[in-house]
Motif scaffolding. Structure first.
Motif, PDB file in Angstrom:
ATOM      1  N   GLY A 140       0.798  -1.221   0.000  1.00  0.00           N
ATOM      2  CA  GLY A 140       0.000   0.000   0.000  1.00  0.00           C
ATOM      3  C   GLY A 140       0.826   1.264   0.000  1.00  0.00           C
ATOM      4  N   LEU A 141       2.012   1.224   0.606  1.00  0.00           N
ATOM      5  CA  LEU A 141       2.884   2.397   0.662  1.00  0.00           C
ATOM      6  C   LEU A 141       3.922   2.430  -0.459  1.00  0.00           C
ATOM      7  CD1 LEU A 141       3.543   2.615   4.511  1.00  0.00           C
ATOM      8  CD2 LEU A 141       1.999   4.024   3.144  1.00  0.00           C
ATOM      9  N   SER A 142       3.954   1.398  -1.273  1.00  0.00           N
ATOM     10  CA  SER A 142       4.941   1.318  -2.353  1.00  0.00           C
ATOM     11  C   SER A 142       4.575   2.291  -3.478  1.00  0.00           C
ATOM     12  CB  SER A 142       5.004  -0.109  -2.899  1.00  0.00           C
ATOM     13  OG  SER A 142       3.829  -0.401  -3.641  1.00  0.00           O
ATOM     14  N   PRO A 143       5.512   2.600  -4.363  1.00  0.00           N
ATOM     15  CA  PRO A 143       5.241   3.551  -5.459  1.00  0.00           C
ATOM     16  C   PRO A 143       4.530   2.916  -6.658  1.00  0.00           C
ATOM     17  CG  PRO A 143       7.526   2.843  -5.544  1.00  0.00           C
ATOM     18  CD  PRO A 143       6.926   2.203  -4.310  1.00  0.00           C
ATOM     19  N   LEU A 189      11.652  12.676  -8.586  1.00  0.00           N
ATOM     20  CA  LEU A 189      11.084  11.334  -8.675  1.00  0.00           C
ATOM     21  C   LEU A 189      11.988  10.278  -8.057  1.00  0.00           C
ATOM     22  CD1 LEU A 189       8.598   9.852  -9.685  1.00  0.00           C
ATOM     23  CD2 LEU A 189       9.752   9.488 -11.874  1.00  0.00           C
ATOM     24  N   LYS A 190      13.295  10.420  -8.302  1.00  0.00           N
ATOM     25  CA  LYS A 190      14.249   9.445  -7.752  1.00  0.00           C
ATOM     26  C   LYS A 190      14.197   9.455  -6.224  1.00  0.00           C
ATOM     27  CE  LYS A 190      19.182   8.398  -7.517  1.00  0.00           C
ATOM     28  NZ  LYS A 190      20.557   8.824  -7.944  1.00  0.00           N
ATOM     29  N   THR A 191      14.170  10.666  -5.665  1.00  0.00           N
ATOM     30  CA  THR A 191      14.105  10.800  -4.207  1.00  0.00           C
ATOM     31  C   THR A 191      12.814  10.196  -3.671  1.00  0.00           C
ATOM     32  OG1 THR A 191      15.375  12.847  -4.354  1.00  0.00           O
ATOM     33  CG2 THR A 191      14.178  12.444  -2.298  1.00  0.00           C
ATOM     34  N   TYR A 192      11.710  10.464  -4.374  1.00  0.00           N
ATOM     35  CA  TYR A 192      10.415   9.936  -3.956  1.00  0.00           C
ATOM     36  C   TYR A 192      10.410   8.406  -3.965  1.00  0.00           C
ATOM     37  CZ  TYR A 192       5.803   7.983  -4.576  1.00  0.00           C
ATOM     38  OH  TYR A 192       4.704   7.179  -4.467  1.00  0.00           O
ATOM     39  N   ILE A 193      10.928   7.799  -5.043  1.00  0.00           N
ATOM     40  CA  ILE A 193      10.906   6.333  -5.161  1.00  0.00           C
ATOM     41  C   ILE A 193      11.762   5.694  -4.059  1.00  0.00           C
ATOM     42  CG2 ILE A 193      11.638   4.388  -6.591  1.00  0.00           C
ATOM     43  CD1 ILE A 193      10.793   6.019  -9.037  1.00  0.00           C
ATOM     44  N   ILE A 194      12.948   6.263  -3.818  1.00  0.00           N
ATOM     45  CA  ILE A 194      13.807   5.735  -2.751  1.00  0.00           C
ATOM     46  C   ILE A 194      13.098   5.834  -1.411  1.00  0.00           C
ATOM     47  CG2 ILE A 194      15.930   6.161  -1.439  1.00  0.00           C
ATOM     48  CD1 ILE A 194      17.235   7.032  -4.094  1.00  0.00           C
ATOM     49  N   GLY A 195      12.483   6.990  -1.162  1.00  0.00           N
ATOM     50  CA  GLY A 195      11.775   7.193   0.100  1.00  0.00           C
ATOM     51  C   GLY A 195      10.560   6.304   0.233  1.00  0.00           C
ATOM     52  N   SER A 196       9.832   6.130  -0.867  1.00  0.00           N
ATOM     53  CA  SER A 196       8.619   5.320  -0.843  1.00  0.00           C
ATOM     54  C   SER A 196       8.933   3.858  -0.535  1.00  0.00           C
ATOM     55  CB  SER A 196       7.898   5.428  -2.196  1.00  0.00           C
ATOM     56  OG  SER A 196       6.738   4.636  -2.207  1.00  0.00           O
ATOM     57  N   ILE A 197       9.956   3.341  -1.183  1.00  0.00           N
ATOM     58  CA  ILE A 197      10.345   1.945  -0.941  1.00  0.00           C
ATOM     59  C   ILE A 197      10.846   1.766   0.482  1.00  0.00           C
ATOM     60  CG2 ILE A 197      11.983   0.130  -1.585  1.00  0.00           C
ATOM     61  CD1 ILE A 197      11.810   1.192  -4.478  1.00  0.00           C
ATOM     62  N   SER A 198      11.649   2.714   0.941  1.00  0.00           N
ATOM     63  CA  SER A 198      12.181   2.641   2.309  1.00  0.00           C
ATOM     64  C   SER A 198      11.059   2.735   3.333  1.00  0.00           C
ATOM     65  CB  SER A 198      13.192   3.772   2.536  1.00  0.00           C
ATOM     66  OG  SER A 198      14.247   3.701   1.605  1.00  0.00           O
ATOM     67  N   LEU A 249       5.367  11.902   3.217  1.00  0.00           N
ATOM     68  CA  LEU A 249       6.268  11.100   4.040  1.00  0.00           C
ATOM     69  C   LEU A 249       7.308  10.373   3.199  1.00  0.00           C
ATOM     70  CD1 LEU A 249       3.777   9.592   6.652  1.00  0.00           C
ATOM     71  CD2 LEU A 249       5.585  11.253   7.097  1.00  0.00           C
ATOM     72  N   SER A 250       6.890   9.900   2.029  1.00  0.00           N
ATOM     73  CA  SER A 250       7.825   9.203   1.138  1.00  0.00           C
ATOM     74  C   SER A 250       8.917  10.158   0.667  1.00  0.00           C
ATOM     75  CB  SER A 250       7.078   8.640  -0.070  1.00  0.00           C
ATOM     76  OG  SER A 250       6.130   7.682   0.330  1.00  0.00           O
ATOM     77  N   LEU A 251       8.514  11.366   0.300  1.00  0.00           N
ATOM     78  CA  LEU A 251       9.483  12.347  -0.193  1.00  0.00           C
ATOM     79  C   LEU A 251      10.445  12.767   0.911  1.00  0.00           C
ATOM     80  CD1 LEU A 251       9.997  13.703  -2.918  1.00  0.00           C
ATOM     81  CD2 LEU A 251       8.672  15.666  -2.116  1.00  0.00           C
ATOM     82  N   LYS A 252       9.916  12.986   2.110  1.00  0.00           N
ATOM     83  CA  LYS A 252      10.767  13.378   3.237  1.00  0.00           C
ATOM     84  C   LYS A 252      11.736  12.260   3.616  1.00  0.00           C
ATOM     85  CE  LYS A 252       9.548  17.582   4.290  1.00  0.00           C
ATOM     86  NZ  LYS A 252      10.554  18.677   4.246  1.00  0.00           N
ATOM     87  N   THR A 253      11.244  11.011   3.556  1.00  0.00           N
ATOM     88  CA  THR A 253      12.107   9.867   3.856  1.00  0.00           C
ATOM     89  C   THR A 253      13.223   9.768   2.821  1.00  0.00           C
ATOM     90  OG1 THR A 253      10.233   8.663   4.818  1.00  0.00           O
ATOM     91  CG2 THR A 253      12.176   7.369   4.215  1.00  0.00           C
ATOM     92  N   GLY A 254      12.867   9.955   1.552  1.00  0.00           N
ATOM     93  CA  GLY A 254      13.868   9.917   0.489  1.00  0.00           C
ATOM     94  C   GLY A 254      14.893  11.017   0.629  1.00  0.00           C
ATOM     95  N   ALA A 255      14.427  12.209   1.019  1.00  0.00           N
ATOM     96  CA  ALA A 255      15.345  13.336   1.203  1.00  0.00           C
ATOM     97  C   ALA A 255      16.303  13.074   2.353  1.00  0.00           C
ATOM     98  CB  ALA A 255      14.537  14.611   1.467  1.00  0.00           C
ATOM     99  N   PHE A 256      15.792  12.458   3.402  1.00  0.00           N
ATOM    100  CA  PHE A 256      16.640  12.128   4.556  1.00  0.00           C
ATOM    101  C   PHE A 256      17.727  11.122   4.159  1.00  0.00           C
ATOM    102  CE2 PHE A 256      17.507   9.224   8.128  1.00  0.00           C
ATOM    103  CZ  PHE A 256      18.029  10.133   9.053  1.00  0.00           C
TER     104      PHE A 256
END
Length: 389
Positions: free
Chosen positions: A276-279, A350-359, A320-327
């Motif tokens: 559900g939280l995946s991209p 988009l790259k930051t979002y995908i990394i954050g979303s998966i994490s 939250l996904s974007l913030k997680t990716g940025a972190f």
């Protein structure tokens, strides 16, 4: 046959070697027979002249078994029948099994039922291709309806005509026998197997099943049914159960009190939250249900928790996904939830979002799964103590 208002349908196409034997066998039990000559080019018409007292439908051209059965169903309804037993004319079915269907129907509480004759696919004269095709069909029928059967391809069946009449059926050939049982199951009709005898005598039997084109048609139909089941039927049934029971009862009976172990429920929660939280937007439902089936997890729980990304929560999930990716990446991003949604600025990252979303999906699924396991274990122990007390 009379009490149950039941008839026998015999669709036939170029089976002149076995047709008379099949008709005579059925006549030993009933005269309620409708024969559909599906444009046969052999001696079928001549043979049927000897049975002029029986209801007959003669088609000028061969249009397929599905079309023949639909015409037979309509004729049976017009004649006032409520049920129809279908038997193939190639000699593989035994008319002596007709009482098996009638006895089962007579004792059945819910008369809205389809009985499918279950063949012994392990006997020596069964072709390997038929055994494989049946297993293939059984799997997809289970996936599409949740009903496990031993045989979904047998043409020896009993149909409830009034219920079949309500269905919209389109396919004209062998795939019709898959279409009708799947759609009937989706509409609430019971579908069950009954053991029958079978003969694969190659000296007399002529099969018109064309392995490549007919198997391809069945595969296309099953592909469509899988999509419908995943995107409409399963969510619809889940929603109906939720609406009928209410939130508290639904959670208690379908989630907490299901017979699955706390571990299996917790893994199902983790799967649902993770997907559900995946991209993978637009594919959450099909992926979570497919994986739940593949991993033998609780489909209801997995689907319920995959809705963590329902429309009202989407802005917060993206944020939250974007913030997680940025972190993780160290990238500096300054967005409020409103700015991010209104301007869709996150697309440029988009790259930051995908990394954050998966994490985020991995971390959240782990946390929810672990907490779910602890809560469910406590609940399970209390339930066991209560039952023992």
């Amino acid at each position: 046959m009379e009490q149950l208002k039941c008839c026998v349908l015999i669709p036939t196409y170029n089976n002149h070697k076995t047709l008379a034997k099949v008709i005579d066998g059925v006549l030993a039990y009933t005269k309620n027979i409708i024969i559909i000559n599906d444009g046969a080019t052999d001696a079928t018409a001549l043979i049927l002249e000897s049975y002029a007292e029986l209801e007959q439908i003669h088609l000028p051209q061969n249009k397929g078994k599905g079309n023949a059965l639909k015409l037979g169903f309509q004729k049976a309804v017009d004649l006032g029948y409520d049920f129809a037993i279908t038997i193939d004319s190639d000699g593989q079915h035994f008319p002596k099994d007709i009482p098996i269907f009638l006895d089962a129907l007579e004792t059945e509480t819910n008369k809205n039922v389809i009985y499918i004759g279950s063949r012994n696919m392990n006997q020596d004269d069964v072709p390997g291709s038929s055994s494989f095709g049946n297993k293939f069909s059984n799997f997809w029928f289970w996936f599409e309806t949740g009903i496990r059967l031993k045989d979904t391809q047998s043409g020896y069946r009993l149909y409830p005509l009034r219920e079949i009449e309500k269905l919209k059926l389109y396919t004209p050939k062998f795939e019709f026998e898959i279409e009708v049982i799947v759609k009937a199951a989706w509409s609430g009709t019971l579908v069950k197997n009954l053991p029958i005898h079978i003969s694969y005598d190659d000296a007399e039997r002529v099969s018109h099943f064309r392995k490549i084109p007919d198997f391809a048609r069945i595969s296309v139909l099953n592909t469509w049914f899988v999509l419908v089941a995943l995107f409409w039927i399963k969510p619809r049934d889940l929603y109906r159960r939720f609406r009928k029971k209410g939130f508290r009862r639904f959670v208690r009976e379908d989630l907490l009190q299901s017979s699955d172990s706390p571990r299996k429920k917790a893994l199902s929660i983790a799967l649902g939250v993770g997907i559900g939280l995946s991209p993978l937007w637009g594919f959450h439902t099909i992926i979570v249900l497919f994986l739940a089936v593949l991993l033998k997890l609780n489909k209801v729980i997995a689907f319920a928790f995959s809705n963590v990304s329902l429309a009202p929560f989407i802005p917060f999930v993206l944020y939250l996904s974007l913030k997680t990716g940025a972190f993780i990446t160290g990238e500096e991003l300054i967005y409020t939830v409103d700015e991010m949604v209104d301007n869709l600025g996150f697309i440029t990252h988009l790259k930051t979002y995908i990394i954050g979303s998966i994490s985020l999906s991995i971390v959240a699924s782990t946390i929810f799964g672990f907490l779910g396991y602890l809560i469910l274990t406590v609940f399970d122990r209390k339930k066991i103590a209560l039952n023992n007390g």
